[in-house]
Design a protein around this motif. Structure first.
Motif, short mmCIF file in Angstrom:
data_model
loop_
_atom_site.label_atom_id
_atom_site.label_comp_id
_atom_site.label_asym_id
_atom_site.label_seq_id
_atom_site.Cartn_x
_atom_site.Cartn_y
_atom_site.Cartn_z
N PHE A 1 0.79 -0.98 -0.08
CA PHE A 1 -0.09 0.18 0.00
C PHE A 1 0.78 1.16 -0.14
O PHE A 1 0.57 2.07 -0.75
N ALA A 2 1.93 1.18 0.85
CA ALA A 2 2.77 2.55 1.06
C ALA A 2 3.66 2.68 -0.08
O ALA A 2 3.66 3.91 -0.85
N SER A 36 -1.73 8.55 -6.45
CA SER A 36 -1.11 7.84 -5.27
C SER A 36 -2.33 6.65 -4.80
O SER A 36 -1.81 5.55 -4.44
N GLY A 37 -3.21 6.95 -4.77
CA GLY A 37 -4.54 5.96 -4.48
C GLY A 37 -4.50 5.02 -5.72
O GLY A 37 -4.63 3.80 -4.81
N GLY A 92 0.77 7.44 10.42
CA GLY A 92 0.76 8.26 9.21
C GLY A 92 -0.16 8.06 8.19
O GLY A 92 -0.73 9.07 7.71
N ALA A 93 -0.73 6.84 8.12
CA ALA A 93 -1.84 6.52 7.34
C ALA A 93 -3.39 6.94 8.04
O ALA A 93 -3.80 7.73 7.24
N VAL A 94 -3.29 7.10 9.26
CA VAL A 94 -4.37 7.45 9.88
C VAL A 94 -4.74 8.88 10.10
O VAL A 94 -5.55 9.55 9.46
N LEU A 95 -3.46 9.68 10.10
CA LEU A 95 -3.24 11.07 10.10
C LEU A 95 -3.81 11.78 8.85
O LEU A 95 -4.47 12.34 8.67
N GLU A 96 -3.08 11.18 7.81
CA GLU A 96 -3.30 11.61 6.54
C GLU A 96 -4.80 11.41 6.05
O GLU A 96 -5.27 11.99 5.08
N GLY A 121 -2.20 6.11 1.70
CA GLY A 121 -0.94 5.62 1.24
C GLY A 121 0.42 6.76 1.54
O GLY A 121 1.46 6.26 1.83
N LEU A 122 0.18 7.83 1.14
CA LEU A 122 1.23 8.71 1.10
C LEU A 122 1.60 9.11 2.63
O LEU A 122 2.80 9.10 3.15
#
Length: 163
Positions: free
Chosen positions: A30-31, A59-60, A109-113, A136-137
């Motif tokens: 994913f990342a 990026s998605g 990082g995934a949750v925050l973004e 992902g980003l």
């Protein structure tokens, strides 16, 4: 990830081995897929600027493709393997300090973004792919941030004593 799954004392006792290994592989896909998708977007923008494309959508798409490709790779790699091999690999992932840190940073990082994209006013324009791209980003930035923190700032694991 280590907070989500129990850690056994011995590899042969490790529960949820398939889930742990799949989570690890698919989260990396994913990342990395999001990073590849956004890189392709940036290269396209340099070659032919287009205001209609969103880096989050690209990026998605990359995150979805990366996850799918690594799902196929996981199936291919672990096909026909004994249960103890699944348990051993997942056991080693859960007991590896670097993997535990990377998993934590990736998830944060995934949750925050993802929350950041959901809170934006352009959610209707971005759609699900935009939210996935943001997540992902965020996960990619989390992984890179963990590496920079651990190996750049902290100088690796040698300053910590094994318990």
């Amino acid at each position: 990830m280590s907070h989500l799954f129990p850690q056994a004392a011995y590899a042969e006792d490790q529960p949820y081995a398939h889930t742990i290994l799949a989570w690890h592989v698919l989260s990396r896909g994913f990342a990395i897929g999001a990073g590849v998708g956004s890189t392709i977007h940036l290269i396209r923008q340099v070659a032919r600027p287009s205001p209609s494309l969103s880096i989050l959508r690209s990026s998605g798409n990359g995150a979805l493709i990366g996850t799918g490709l690594l799902a196929l790779a996981l199936v291919g790699r672990m096909r026909g393997r004994d249960e103890i091999e699944w348990k051993d690999r997942s056991y080693r992932l859960l007991w590896n300090r670097g993997q535990r840190e990377a998993d934590d940073w990736l998830l944060v990082g995934a949750v925050l973004e993802g929350v950041g994209v959901l809170a934006s006013r352009e959610l209707r324009v971005l759609g699900v792919r935009g939210v996935l791209g943001g997540m992902g980003l965020g996960s990619l930035v989390g992984m890179l941030g963990q590496s920079a923190w651990r190996y750049g700032v902290k100088g690796g694991f040698e300053e910590e004593k094994l318990v």
